[in-house]
Scaffold this active site. Structure first.
Site, PDB file in Angstrom:
ATOM      1  N   ASP A  56       0.765  -1.060   0.043  1.00  0.00           N
ATOM      2  CA  ASP A  56       0.131  -0.077   0.038  1.00  0.00           C
ATOM      3  C   ASP A  56       0.770   1.269  -0.282  1.00  0.00           C
ATOM      4  O   ASP A  56       1.871   1.443   0.693  1.00  0.00           O
ATOM      5  CB  ASP A  56      -0.861  -0.103   1.322  1.00  0.00           C
ATOM      6  CG  ASP A  56      -1.956   0.856   1.123  1.00  0.00           C
ATOM      7  OD1 ASP A  56      -1.818   1.928   0.639  1.00  0.00           O
ATOM      8  OD2 ASP A  56      -3.054   0.766   1.696  1.00  0.00           O
ATOM      9  N   TYR A 146     -11.661  14.392  -6.471  1.00  0.00           N
ATOM     10  CA  TYR A 146     -10.853  13.452  -7.322  1.00  0.00           C
ATOM     11  C   TYR A 146      -9.824  14.001  -8.512  1.00  0.00           C
ATOM     12  O   TYR A 146      -8.722  14.070  -8.255  1.00  0.00           O
ATOM     13  CB  TYR A 146     -11.834  12.401  -8.110  1.00  0.00           C
ATOM     14  CG  TYR A 146     -11.176  11.826  -9.198  1.00  0.00           C
ATOM     15  CD1 TYR A 146     -10.179  10.548  -9.085  1.00  0.00           C
ATOM     16  CD2 TYR A 146     -11.470  11.911 -10.479  1.00  0.00           C
ATOM     17  CE1 TYR A 146      -9.375  10.207  -9.967  1.00  0.00           C
ATOM     18  CE2 TYR A 146     -10.758  11.191 -11.710  1.00  0.00           C
ATOM     19  CZ  TYR A 146      -9.491  10.397 -11.190  1.00  0.00           C
ATOM     20  OH  TYR A 146      -9.218   9.881 -12.396  1.00  0.00           O
ATOM     21  N   LYS A 150      -5.714  14.789  -8.633  1.00  0.00           N
ATOM     22  CA  LYS A 150      -4.631  14.590  -9.582  1.00  0.00           C
ATOM     23  C   LYS A 150      -4.055  15.919  -9.970  1.00  0.00           C
ATOM     24  O   LYS A 150      -3.025  15.706 -10.351  1.00  0.00           O
ATOM     25  CB  LYS A 150      -5.750  13.979 -10.888  1.00  0.00           C
ATOM     26  CG  LYS A 150      -6.233  12.692 -10.698  1.00  0.00           C
ATOM     27  CD  LYS A 150      -5.207  11.610 -10.741  1.00  0.00           C
ATOM     28  CE  LYS A 150      -5.838  10.257 -10.469  1.00  0.00           C
ATOM     29  NZ  LYS A 150      -4.860   8.950 -10.812  1.00  0.00           N
ATOM     30  N   PHE A 174      -9.381  10.679 -21.179  1.00  0.00           N
ATOM     31  CA  PHE A 174     -10.931  11.127 -21.343  1.00  0.00           C
ATOM     32  C   PHE A 174     -11.567   9.581 -20.832  1.00  0.00           C
ATOM     33  O   PHE A 174     -11.209   9.215 -20.028  1.00  0.00           O
ATOM     34  CB  PHE A 174     -11.036  11.598 -22.821  1.00  0.00           C
ATOM     35  CG  PHE A 174     -10.497  12.982 -22.768  1.00  0.00           C
ATOM     36  CD1 PHE A 174      -9.218  13.525 -22.524  1.00  0.00           C
ATOM     37  CD2 PHE A 174     -11.545  14.005 -22.642  1.00  0.00           C
ATOM     38  CE1 PHE A 174      -8.880  14.948 -22.561  1.00  0.00           C
ATOM     39  CE2 PHE A 174     -11.109  15.446 -22.700  1.00  0.00           C
ATOM     40  CZ  PHE A 174      -9.825  15.817 -22.449  1.00  0.00           C
ATOM     41  N   ARG A 287     -27.228  13.321 -13.695  1.00  0.00           N
ATOM     42  CA  ARG A 287     -26.494  12.810 -12.769  1.00  0.00           C
ATOM     43  C   ARG A 287     -25.448  14.164 -12.491  1.00  0.00           C
ATOM     44  O   ARG A 287     -25.262  14.894 -13.211  1.00  0.00           O
ATOM     45  CB  ARG A 287     -25.469  11.681 -13.217  1.00  0.00           C
ATOM     46  CG  ARG A 287     -24.710  10.981 -12.092  1.00  0.00           C
ATOM     47  CD  ARG A 287     -23.915   9.981 -12.789  1.00  0.00           C
ATOM     48  NE  ARG A 287     -22.789  10.293 -13.647  1.00  0.00           N
ATOM     49  CZ  ARG A 287     -21.865   9.333 -14.168  1.00  0.00           C
ATOM     50  NH1 ARG A 287     -22.233   8.194 -13.799  1.00  0.00           N
ATOM     51  NH2 ARG A 287     -21.119   9.866 -14.999  1.00  0.00           N
TER      52      ARG A 287
HETATM   53  N1  UDP Z   1     -24.281   7.318 -17.944  1.00  0.00           N
HETATM   54  C1  UDP Z   1     -25.570   7.088 -18.108  1.00  0.00           C
HETATM   55  N2  UDP Z   1     -25.865   5.817 -17.524  1.00  0.00           N
HETATM   56  C2  UDP Z   1     -25.052   5.113 -16.872  1.00  0.00           C
HETATM   57  C3  UDP Z   1     -23.762   5.499 -16.628  1.00  0.00           C
HETATM   58  C4  UDP Z   1     -23.502   6.651 -17.337  1.00  0.00           C
HETATM   59  O1  UDP Z   1     -26.194   7.720 -18.804  1.00  0.00           O
HETATM   60  O2  UDP Z   1     -25.596   3.947 -16.335  1.00  0.00           O
HETATM   61  C5  UDP Z   1     -23.608   8.603 -18.599  1.00  0.00           C
HETATM   62  C6  UDP Z   1     -23.178   9.810 -17.788  1.00  0.00           C
HETATM   63  O3  UDP Z   1     -24.234  10.556 -17.229  1.00  0.00           O
HETATM   64  C7  UDP Z   1     -22.137  10.459 -18.857  1.00  0.00           C
HETATM   65  C8  UDP Z   1     -21.710   9.426 -19.555  1.00  0.00           C
HETATM   66  O4  UDP Z   1     -22.663   8.207 -19.555  1.00  0.00           O
HETATM   67  O5  UDP Z   1     -22.656  11.358 -19.485  1.00  0.00           O
HETATM   68  C9  UDP Z   1     -20.433   8.700 -19.231  1.00  0.00           C
HETATM   69  O6  UDP Z   1     -20.376   8.309 -18.028  1.00  0.00           O
HETATM   70  P1  UDP Z   1     -19.200   7.508 -17.298  1.00  0.00           P
HETATM   71  O7  UDP Z   1     -19.548   7.237 -15.599  1.00  0.00           O
HETATM   72  O8  UDP Z   1     -18.742   6.370 -17.893  1.00  0.00           O
HETATM   73  O9  UDP Z   1     -17.806   8.564 -17.178  1.00  0.00           O
HETATM   74  P2  UDP Z   1     -17.547   9.996 -16.732  1.00  0.00           P
HETATM   75  O10 UDP Z   1     -18.008  10.834 -18.019  1.00  0.00           O
HETATM   76  O11 UDP Z   1     -18.464  10.139 -15.662  1.00  0.00           O
HETATM   77  O12 UDP Z   1     -16.025   9.932 -16.484  1.00  0.00           O
END
Ligand code: UDP
Length: 331
Positions: A56, A146, A150, A174, A287
């Site tokens: 760790d 997060y 970074k 990305f 979200r």
């Molecule tokens: N997303 C979604 N449903 C899911 C998971 C993700 O609509 O079950 C959408 C989320 O709102 C974002 C995109 O998919 O617009 C990519 O999300 P992810 O969590 O894969 O990566 P992030 O962009 O958050 O790093």
């Protein structure tokens, strides 16, 4: 030898294979908090030049031991917590694990005269985009702990370069998708939040409805647009960054993305097409904290590292699906 911290995790494990298959000796260092011993076993069953050391980064003595035991010349550093939502709820955990852990690693490196590191950074360091596509000079205003951890680490690395001549390449990813299922590795999170694995899990379990978060974003179909880059392409970028570091011995930063945006709806449609089956779908509320569009300008990686994208979106989804079928048997 190359030290790969977090080598039992998703992106780290693909990198281990990329280096090992090119004949480089690798030491994986991982505390297995989010990584999986099964992934390490799968890699070691084929690659005899891969050693696993459980430890760790929060305990400096654990990582000191690795530098004493093996002749490491470069570190590739993945070990970190990486869930945005969790970082908002438990920031202390993120600062401790990501920042303190990296500080221990860097100090141990300096003490042992290991002065080259490739670091797993993120597009989250940019925060809400001021313009797209995002190049490396875009303002850096991370909006969650997060991304902040970074960026802090990147800044610490600048200071360590000035003070100790420690050279770092920061790769800002990305959205990473895909899997190297032929090597029995892929994305494996105990709580899955990512788009492609979530669509695939719904495809494989009829009572699990896939949910699209938000439909009124200012994009062509109202769902978020992201830049999805294949994990094997990403792993190759790490190898190129490692070679750049050996060649130039310079600190630098590169975005890794395709510069092609796909909306959530487009990814869903593409997955339906690749699998040739219907997948239950529901539209739900947005979200929190999702920007409408995130798109990379990766010109710098293409010109300076000579990085080329090989896997198409279709191929990445297909590979991820093959991996999900394997993963189902592990759980
Ligand atoms: N997303 C979604 N449903 C899911 C998971 C993700 O609509 O079950 C959408 C989320 O709102 C974002 C995109 O998919 O617009 C990519 O999300 P992810 O969590 O894969 O990566 P992030 O962009 O958050 O790093």
């Amino acid at each position: 030898m190359i030290l790969i911290t977090g080598g039992a995790g998703y992106i780290g494990s693909h990198c281990v294979v990329e280096f090992a298959k090119n004949g480089l000796d690798v030491v994986i260092f991982d505390n297995l908090s989010t990584g999986h011993s099964k992934i390490v076993e799968n890699i070691q069953s084929k690659y005899k030049n891969v050693i696993f050391q459980k430890g760790d980064l929060k305990n400096k003595s654990d990582i000191d031991l690795v530098f004493k035991q093996y002749k490491i010349d470069t570190a590739i550093h993945f070990a970190a917590y990486s869930q945005v939502a969790q970082s908002v709820i438990e920031p202390g955990m993120y600062y401790e694990n990501n920042v303190l852990g990296t500080l221990n690693l860097l100090n141990s490196m300096v003490e042992n005269n290991v002065l080259k590191i490739v670091f797993s950074s993120t597009a989250a360091v940019y925060g809400e985009p001021k313009y797209t596509p995002i190049d490396e000079n875009h303002p850096k205003n991370p909006i969650n702990p997060y991304g902040k951890t970074k960026l802090m680490i990147e800044n610490i690395m600048n200071d360590y370069d000035k003070a100790y001549n420690l050279k770092s390449i920061r790769l800002r990813y990305f959205n990473v998708i895909g899997a190297n299922y032929l090597e029995n590795i892929g994305e494996w999170h105990d709580v899955e939040t990512h788009l492609v694995p979530n669509i695939l899990k719904s495809a494989m379990k009829s009572d699990l409805v896939f949910k699209i978060f938000g439909t009124d974003y200012p994009t062509s179909d109202g769902t978020c647009v992201r830049d999805y880059v294949d994990v094997e392409d990403l792993a190759r970028a790490h190898k190129l960054a490692f070679e750049y570091l050996n060649r130039e011995n310079k600190t630098n930063v590169f975005n890794l993305g395709t510069q092609n945006g796909s909306s959530v709806k487009e990814i869903y449609n593409k997955t339906v097409e690749v699998l040739g089956q219907e997948i239950p779908l529901e539209y739900v509320e947005k979200r929190q904290g999702d920007p409408a569009i995130l798109l990379a300008d990766a010109t710098k990686a293409k010109t300076m590292l000579n990085w080329r994208i090989e896997n198409t979106l279709q191929k990445s989804i297909k590979n991820a699906y093959e991996w999900e079928k394997i993963l189902k048997n592990f759980n």
